[in-house]
Design an enzyme around this catalytic site. Structure first.
Site, PDB file in Angstrom:
ATOM      1  N   ILE A   1     -44.205 105.212 -89.392  1.00 13.43           N
ATOM      2  CA  ILE A   1     -45.557 105.105 -89.701  1.00 13.43           C
ATOM      3  C   ILE A   1     -46.112 103.928 -89.455  1.00 13.43           C
ATOM      4  CG2 ILE A   1     -46.915 104.974 -91.703  1.00 13.43           C
ATOM      5  CD1 ILE A   1     -44.832 106.641 -93.414  1.00 13.43           C
TER       6      ILE A   1
ATOM      7  N   ASN B   1     -36.096  89.653 -91.463  1.00 16.08           N
ATOM      8  CA  ASN B   1     -35.481  90.562 -92.558  1.00 16.08           C
ATOM      9  C   ASN B   1     -35.761  90.195 -93.879  1.00 16.08           C
ATOM     10  OD1 ASN B   1     -33.735  91.978 -94.316  1.00 16.08           O
ATOM     11  ND2 ASN B   1     -32.033  91.954 -93.298  1.00 16.08           N
TER      12      ASN B   1
ATOM     13  N   GLU C   1     -41.001 111.940-103.053  1.00 13.91           N
ATOM     14  CA  GLU C   1     -39.607 112.323-103.702  1.00 13.91           C
ATOM     15  C   GLU C   1     -39.598 111.756-105.237  1.00 13.91           C
ATOM     16  OE1 GLU C   1     -36.011 112.230-102.483  1.00 13.91           O
ATOM     17  OE2 GLU C   1     -36.452 113.088-100.408  1.00 13.91           O
TER      18      GLU C   1
ATOM     19  N   TYR D   1     -32.861 107.172-104.270  1.00 13.99           N
ATOM     20  CA  TYR D   1     -34.096 106.674-103.445  1.00 13.99           C
ATOM     21  C   TYR D   1     -35.387 106.767-104.359  1.00 13.99           C
ATOM     22  CZ  TYR D   1     -37.568 107.494 -99.828  1.00 13.99           C
ATOM     23  OH  TYR D   1     -38.674 107.388 -99.008  1.00 13.99           O
TER      24      TYR D   1
ATOM     25  N   ASN E   1     -43.936 114.382 -96.430  1.00 16.39           N
ATOM     26  CA  ASN E   1     -43.510 114.701 -95.226  1.00 16.39           C
ATOM     27  C   ASN E   1     -44.301 114.505 -94.064  1.00 16.39           C
ATOM     28  OD1 ASN E   1     -41.668 116.382 -97.472  1.00 16.39           O
ATOM     29  ND2 ASN E   1     -40.548 116.202 -95.810  1.00 16.39           N
ATOM     30  N   TRP E   2     -44.550 113.463 -93.497  1.00 18.68           N
ATOM     31  CA  TRP E   2     -45.560 112.835 -92.409  1.00 18.68           C
ATOM     32  C   TRP E   2     -44.312 113.148 -91.110  1.00 18.68           C
ATOM     33  CZ3 TRP E   2     -48.305 107.996 -93.539  1.00 18.68           C
ATOM     34  CH2 TRP E   2     -48.887 107.905 -94.775  1.00 18.68           C
TER      35      TRP E   2
ATOM     36  N   ASP F   1     -31.406 118.401-104.157  1.00 19.05           N
ATOM     37  CA  ASP F   1     -32.731 118.607-103.328  1.00 19.05           C
ATOM     38  C   ASP F   1     -33.874 118.792-104.520  1.00 19.05           C
ATOM     39  OD1 ASP F   1     -34.395 118.341-101.309  1.00 19.05           O
ATOM     40  OD2 ASP F   1     -33.534 120.173-100.210  1.00 19.05           O
TER      41      ASP F   1
HETATM   42  P1  NAD Z   1     -38.936 104.037 -90.701  1.00 25.92           P
HETATM   43  O1  NAD Z   1     -37.301 104.124 -91.152  1.00 25.92           O
HETATM   44  O2  NAD Z   1     -39.499 104.734 -89.351  1.00 25.92           O
HETATM   45  O3  NAD Z   1     -39.609 102.639 -91.012  1.00 25.92           O
HETATM   46  C1  NAD Z   1     -39.156 101.587 -91.819  1.00 25.92           C
HETATM   47  C2  NAD Z   1     -39.119 100.321 -91.180  1.00 25.92           C
HETATM   48  O4  NAD Z   1     -38.830  99.225 -91.912  1.00 25.92           O
HETATM   49  C3  NAD Z   1     -37.977 100.207 -90.014  1.00 25.92           C
HETATM   50  O5  NAD Z   1     -38.791  99.838 -88.796  1.00 25.92           O
HETATM   51  C4  NAD Z   1     -37.072  99.248 -90.505  1.00 25.92           C
HETATM   52  O6  NAD Z   1     -36.460  98.584 -89.518  1.00 25.92           O
HETATM   53  C5  NAD Z   1     -37.816  98.497 -91.316  1.00 25.92           C
HETATM   54  N1  NAD Z   1     -37.317  97.714 -92.556  1.00 25.92           N
HETATM   55  C6  NAD Z   1     -36.234  98.299 -93.394  1.00 25.92           C
HETATM   56  N2  NAD Z   1     -35.626  97.086 -93.904  1.00 25.92           N
HETATM   57  C7  NAD Z   1     -36.428  96.076 -93.644  1.00 25.92           C
HETATM   58  C8  NAD Z   1     -35.980  94.589 -93.897  1.00 25.92           C
HETATM   59  N3  NAD Z   1     -35.285  94.489 -94.896  1.00 25.92           N
HETATM   60  N4  NAD Z   1     -36.633  93.649 -93.423  1.00 25.92           N
HETATM   61  C9  NAD Z   1     -37.537  94.202 -92.508  1.00 25.92           C
HETATM   62  N5  NAD Z   1     -37.974  95.203 -92.111  1.00 25.92           N
HETATM   63  C10 NAD Z   1     -37.070  96.310 -92.812  1.00 25.92           C
HETATM   64  O7  NAD Z   1     -39.627 105.029 -92.062  1.00 25.92           O
HETATM   65  P2  NAD Z   1     -41.266 105.550 -92.090  1.00 25.92           P
HETATM   66  O8  NAD Z   1     -41.158 107.121 -91.763  1.00 25.92           O
HETATM   67  O9  NAD Z   1     -42.102 104.702 -91.154  1.00 25.92           O
HETATM   68  O10 NAD Z   1     -41.623 105.117 -93.595  1.00 25.92           O
HETATM   69  C11 NAD Z   1     -42.213 103.950 -93.968  1.00 25.92           C
HETATM   70  C12 NAD Z   1     -42.581 104.267 -95.338  1.00 25.92           C
HETATM   71  O11 NAD Z   1     -42.924 105.377 -95.976  1.00 25.92           O
HETATM   72  C13 NAD Z   1     -41.035 103.996 -96.271  1.00 25.92           C
HETATM   73  O12 NAD Z   1     -41.171 103.223 -97.547  1.00 25.92           O
HETATM   74  C14 NAD Z   1     -40.581 105.546 -96.839  1.00 25.92           C
HETATM   75  O13 NAD Z   1     -39.831 105.467 -97.926  1.00 25.92           O
HETATM   76  C15 NAD Z   1     -42.279 105.892 -96.877  1.00 25.92           C
HETATM   77  N6  NAD Z   1     -42.248 107.402 -96.738  1.00 25.92           N
HETATM   78  C16 NAD Z   1     -42.184 108.009 -95.470  1.00 25.92           C
HETATM   79  C17 NAD Z   1     -42.251 109.381 -95.425  1.00 25.92           C
HETATM   80  C18 NAD Z   1     -42.543 110.175 -94.113  1.00 25.92           C
HETATM   81  O14 NAD Z   1     -42.920 111.307 -94.263  1.00 25.92           O
HETATM   82  N7  NAD Z   1     -42.389 109.301 -93.049  1.00 25.92           N
HETATM   83  C19 NAD Z   1     -42.069 110.021 -96.667  1.00 25.92           C
HETATM   84  C20 NAD Z   1     -41.873 109.535 -97.846  1.00 25.92           C
HETATM   85  C21 NAD Z   1     -41.940 108.170 -97.989  1.00 25.92           C
END
Ligand code: NAD
Length: 389
Positions: free
Chosen positions: A29, A76, A141, A185, A214-215, A337
């Site tokens: 994202i 981090n 979720e 989670y 679910n993007w 699930d």
């Molecule tokens: P992603 O895993 O692609 O991106 C998360 C990023 O966070 C990663 O690049 C990772 O390296 C970084 N990260 C994790 N821990 C870190 C830390 N301690 N320090 C620095 N960076 C750190 O996930 P995404 O799909 O881009 O999702 C982004 C957010 O959206 C998340 O919070 C996720 O829970 C939420 N989300 C996404 C979806 C979806 O459909 N993609 C659905 C529900 C929730």
């Protein structure tokens, strides 16, 4: 973007350039958000992540039109004192950082809980202490299972939307037992939402919470053995893409009966941009961001992806396109699930006038075209490589 084009918010006011501290900017994202902010807005981004492969094309070379407006910080957030300084020098923090792949929830529950709750605590505190706005990414979720899933199979109430549509302000959060570690989670994300909400109520934190449904789209997760670990298990889109690219059957967990609504990443980030640029309409709200019109079972998703992949690759599908596996076999002990996830769109419609546009066939075609162009050759080479004896 031309400097002379005045950009207006939803109330007709000129949008002033701001600085955004985007944590998790190197993920799926985040990479799309950065791209949009650079190409369509005058805003500056401090892109914080441990990885930057997915945003490299925005960082280099220096001649890019947005050079100077995006700065990568390899941090981090678990243990880096530079984070507070970055939040302090920004107008807004967007927190995307998380462990968010279902295969981790029951196999790495501690990492999952730390990542989705404990590690985010300083982010909330720095925003609250420094009076900075926060947009936090939670998840659909959070709703867990639908009320309808507890009704007898033949109950007519199962057809009543009141028993399955998920509403931000009224739906309960229904998780399985503690032994079902899958819910680590959702539970960590829920507690984080409650903490942010309480910071808003007690200390005046200006917040917005996003619940993505679910993007999907290009750059989601990784393909095992190509740009991620060979034994890694990404989310369903990348799992199925990997099977298609390798000409293997797609694995349907517990019959693939779960129902999901998928929204195209490019539609979804439009909603986030509206939140960024309309703080008066977004602050204090929790928003579902999904596409209620794109509901399919995971089995249907597999069938659609198989069909679309044949079209984009020009290859016939294999003889047995799907196989059934149990969740225990695929995800291990403690998996569970959600049955169905349809977002109610009333609040986001009213506050931001946002609606998703892209039908599921279209988003699968553009995503699988990307997967094929990006990975097909690399997979062919891996398969052709002789295995060392
Ligand atoms: P992603 O895993 O692609 O991106 C998360 C990023 O966070 C990663 O690049 C990772 O390296 C970084 N990260 C994790 N821990 C870190 C830390 N301690 N320090 C620095 N960076 C750190 O996930 P995404 O799909 O881009 O999702 C982004 C957010 O959206 C998340 O919070 C996720 O829970 C939420 N989300 C996404 C979806 C979806 O459909 N993609 C659905 C529900 C929730």
């Amino acid at each position: 973007m031309s400097a002379s084009t005045a950009r207006l918010d939803l109330d007709g006011n000129t949008i002033k350039p701001i600085t955004i501290c985007m944590i998790g900017a190197g993920g799926f994202i985040g990479s799309h958000m950065c791209e949009k902010l650079m190409s369509e807005t005058p805003h500056t981004v401090f892109a914080v992540d441990v990885h930057n492969d997915k945003i490299k094309h925005l960082l280099e070379p220096d001649s890019l039109p947005w050079a100077g407006r995006i700065h990568f910080h390899r941090i981090n957030i678990k243990n880096d004192s530079r984070l507070e300084g970055l939040i302090k020098s920004s107008d807004l923090t967007l927190n995307l950082a998380a462990i968010c792949t279902p295969a981790d929830y029951n196999t790495r529950p501690l990492d999952t809980i730390y990542s989705n709750f404990i590690d985010g605590l300083p982010v909330v505190k720095y925003c609250s202490d420094n009076k900075k706005r926060l947009i936090h990414f939670s998840t659909c979720e959070i709703y867990g299972k639908t009320i309808g899933s507890y009704l007898p199979n033949n109950s007519p109430l199962r057809q009543d939307p009141a028993y399955y549509i998920l509403k931000e302000d009224t739906s309960p959060c229904i998780f399985g037992s503690v032994e079902k570690q899958r819910w680590s989670y959702a539970c960590a994300k829920q507690l984080m939402e409650r903490l942010i909400y309480a910071e808003g109520a007690e200390n005046g934190l200006q917040f917005t919470i996003v619940r993505p449904f679910n993007w999907i789209g290009p750059r989601m997760d990784f393909i095992p053995g190509i740009d991620g670990p060979s034994d890694g298990v990404p989310r369903v889109l990348a799992c199925f893409s990997n099977n298609l690219l390798r000409r293997e059957p797609l694995k349907l967990v517990d019959g693939g009966e779960s129902q999901r609504t998928f929204v195209y990443i490019k539609d979804a980030i439009e909603a986030v941009l509206l939140m960024i640029e309309n703080p008066g309409r977004a602050n204090g709200h929790i928003f579902n961001v999904g596409n209620p019109n794109n509901e399919v079972t995971v089995r249907q998703l597999a069938e659609m992806m198989t069909q679309v992949y044949s079209k984009v690759s020009g290859e016939d599908s294999i003889k047995t396109p799907t196989i059934d596996v149990s969740s225990k076999e695929f995800y291990g002990e403690g998996y569970d699930d959600s049955d169905k996830r349809i977002p109610d769109m009333t609040i986001i419609n009213k506050q931001l006038g946002w609606n998703p546009k892209t039908p599921i066939w279209e988003m699968l075609e553009s995503t699988l075209t990307y997967q094929y162009k990006t990975y097909a050759e690399a997979i062919k080479q891996t398969i052709a490589k002789p295995v060392a004896s």
